[in-house]
Design an enzyme around this catalytic site. Sequence first.
Site, PDB file in Angstrom:
ATOM      1  N   GLU A  68       6.865   6.214  12.600  1.00 51.80           N
ATOM      2  CA  GLU A  68       6.720   7.127  11.308  1.00 51.80           C
ATOM      3  C   GLU A  68       7.681   6.937  10.327  1.00 51.80           C
ATOM      4  OE1 GLU A  68       3.674   8.024  11.199  1.00 51.80           O
ATOM      5  OE2 GLU A  68       3.121   7.709  13.122  1.00 51.80           O
ATOM      6  N   GLY A  69       8.436   5.652  10.443  1.00 49.07           N
ATOM      7  CA  GLY A  69       9.517   5.641   9.412  1.00 49.07           C
ATOM      8  C   GLY A  69      10.672   5.794  10.438  1.00 49.07           C
TER       9      GLY A  69
END
Length: 592
Positions: free
Chosen positions: A405-406
């Site tokens: 998610e990053g």
Amino acid sequence: MNSKLDIIKGGEFLIKTSDPSTVFTPEDYTEEQHMLRGAIRDFINKEIEPLKQTFDSKDGIEITPSILEKLGELGFLAISVPESIGGMGCDIKTDLAASEIMSDSFSFSQTLGVQRGLGVNTILFYGTKAQKEKYLDYILSAKLKCSYCLTEPGAGSDANSGKTKAVLSDDGKHYILNGQKMWITNAGFADIFSVFCKIEDDENLSCLIVEKEWGVKLGVEEHKLGIHGSSTRQVFFEDIKVPVENLLGERNKGFKIAMNALNMGRLMIGIAGSAIGKRAFRLGVQYANQRIQFKKPISSFGAIQEKIAKMATKIYAIESGWNRLAGDMDNLYDEFIAEGIEPLKAKQQVAQEFAAECSIIKVFGSEIEQFVVDEALQMHGGMGFSGDSEISIHYRNIRGNRIYEGTNEINRLVIPGTIMKYALKGKLPLMQSALQAFQDLQSGNLIPANSTKPFGEFALHFLDNCKKSAILVSGQAMHKFQQAIQEEQEVLSRLSDIITQVYTLEGVLLRTLKCKNQNQDIREAMCKIYMHAVADHLKIAAKEVVFATTKEDTASTTLKAINRLIQLPVHNIIEDRRAIATHFIQENKYKI
């Protein structure tokens, strides 16, 4: 101090402080929320716990779909879905409280997270009526399993640079999709894929709903460090014909879909850090209570007690932070509804509004999780290093949470970047507050907290000084670099650390002051220890930012003022740690 009617919006925690009585804490869970969490825990205890070793191998992939369907039959995939379309219609607080329990399910949690979040929410929020009617009920029951295809071999953090492409067919009825995706969770058994791609010569991404039976091809299961029971494969699209009605949302605006999904996904990862942290803590404390050395349990030794106290304090901080955010999100959602915004649109806007806070929880939660699991393994000694130990499973499983998610590095840029964007748009008076802080510094109006005052008054004054310090250095950085600050990643990362420390400190303080009659001595001890840790972090990070943004004389003056502002009285931290450790050793788990 704000009135009880004040709503804290995205980034406003830097310039506003909530009344402790209004903050949402785990102690505020309703009977219904406890019942829901209990029901999910019962399911995990029955269906997952007996198979935890299986979920540490690729054999777990084979049994995951059937367990997911059982969960769907109970309605647990539809907790936040409106009742009008077959869901429970729960608020954000309830959804996140339930998510914490779901996260504590070994590698199954990966499948669950994609199905509940990226699978359900992309269609729920952005799907047409026809798309919802065709897919949503089957996704909620898990008769259709979902996968989310964003990452490519050459497009990870820079998601918009992906090369997967779709072109319109000659008859205008289909998009012809070609490309490759990698690190795709659930790919091995997914029925539908949310695929991000460029259409024709568009500059930005779009999103297509692609069914597996249309010809999707898969790579082999990836050989991963952990989460072995979670399916992760490459996905290939070769001239896949996707009906034009399967465009999700608007063409050329898929990046917005991806980012909004990532905001909530980031929050969920931080919450998972809370869940796995508690499990690892329990494993560590129970082992320390049982392991006898030198004729007494190792939990009686100071070095082990220090670990237990630090672990518990960090778990208390992340637990306070995400629950506080859940309350703020629901408050803003209620305000949007009162303004006449449609419910699903209101939830989208809430997720966008709190992008910085979601990243804070993601970074903070995943790094606390790593710390707690590592310390719990260390407490196991050689037994922890054994591949047969449960703690070793968690050690391997959680490493990806700082990447998904990053990456945490990307999220550290998102945190100050989002807040500064709000400031530049006039949504957040950050520069005005920075100017006022600088003027107060020059005139001597910034004073340290008075430790002779009652604890609550002293702690809130200290918090206010931490915020002024954060605002001051943020303002100096913005003034120095202007728009070019986006290229100053080291400065942004240090600002992120400062902002994160302020946010988490506030969550700890507000919760402690609200729940002051429940184990008050232990809560205040954890609070004081955390205040000292925050002060130390702020001094180090502020020094780097100030040295990079101001001349020598101004830097010296600013740092002296900050050090004075966040100076804490002499305090026997070791004594407090021992008291904290004693409490949790007696509880034999994380219970406050």
